[in-house]
Design a protein around this motif. Structure first.
Motif, mmCIF file in Angstrom:
data_model
loop_
_atom_site.group_PDB
_atom_site.id
_atom_site.type_symbol
_atom_site.label_atom_id
_atom_site.label_comp_id
_atom_site.label_asym_id
_atom_site.label_seq_id
_atom_site.Cartn_x
_atom_site.Cartn_y
_atom_site.Cartn_z
ATOM 1 N N HIS A 190 41.559 45.474 38.517
ATOM 2 C CA HIS A 190 40.557 46.193 37.883
ATOM 3 C C HIS A 190 40.625 47.749 38.211
ATOM 4 N N ASP A 191 40.152 48.378 37.097
ATOM 5 C CA ASP A 191 40.124 49.794 37.241
ATOM 6 C C ASP A 191 39.127 50.295 38.694
ATOM 7 N N ASP A 192 38.374 49.586 39.082
ATOM 8 C CA ASP A 192 37.518 49.817 40.235
ATOM 9 C C ASP A 192 37.867 49.117 41.502
ATOM 10 N N GLY A 193 39.041 48.550 41.353
ATOM 11 C CA GLY A 193 39.691 47.640 42.657
ATOM 12 C C GLY A 193 40.072 46.200 42.042
ATOM 13 N N THR A 194 39.266 45.319 42.419
ATOM 14 C CA THR A 194 39.764 43.768 42.264
ATOM 15 C C THR A 194 38.562 43.089 41.429
ATOM 16 N N GLU A 195 38.900 42.284 40.395
ATOM 17 C CA GLU A 195 37.819 41.523 39.736
ATOM 18 C C GLU A 195 38.131 40.231 40.324
ATOM 19 N N LEU A 196 37.123 39.559 41.244
ATOM 20 C CA LEU A 196 37.244 38.365 41.968
ATOM 21 C C LEU A 196 36.444 37.392 41.118
#
Length: 139
Positions: free
Chosen positions: A101-107
């Motif tokens: 995800h652009d902001d890190g990780t979509e969990l």
């Protein structure tokens, strides 16, 4: 049977979030909702490998979660059965997706084969509390 799905953006790369989810030394830092914490965790991260995670409750008692891995695809997916306590004869099933995800990780946590809606709601509160602590760990 009931099920639930939760999604959370974690501000860390998915490899790091995957490690936080699967390595005992990291699980101890965030596992457990609210004032519940994890004093002990064991993870044999392979298909057929077992895990066992302790939740120490405020009254001092320990509730164990355990099962075995059905799918292990680092750093993108885990599937494992889920037993609560020592006498749970009907496991539910947990699938965790770790998406870039652009902001890190979509969990994404999908918890299926839950016996009833009351148990689903209890698990939902537990998962939300755990995911909040995981998020705080990377904030």
């Amino acid at each position: 049977m009931a099920e639930l799905t939760l999604t959370k953006i974690i501000k860390a790369p998915r490899e790091v979030v995957f490690d936080a989810w699967t390595k005992p030394e990291h699980l101890k830092n965030w596992w457990g909702p609210g004032k519940v914490y994890c004093p002990e965790a064991h993870v044999d991260l392979q298909v057929g490998g077992k895990y066992r995670i302790a939740n120490k409750i405020e009254d001092g008692s320990i509730l164990w979660f355990s099962g075995k891995f059905e799918e292990v695809m680092p750093p993108e997916k885990l599937v494992y059965d889920w037993y609560v306590g020592e006498n749970d004869n009907a496991p539910s099933l947990v699938t965790v997706l770790f998406r870039e995800h652009d902001d890190g990780t979509e969990l994404v946590v999908w918890h299926a084969r839950i016996g009833d809606e009351a148990t689903r709601d209890m698990h939902g509160k537990g998962w939300l509390g755990c995911l909040e602590k995981l998020d705080e760990m990377f904030a």
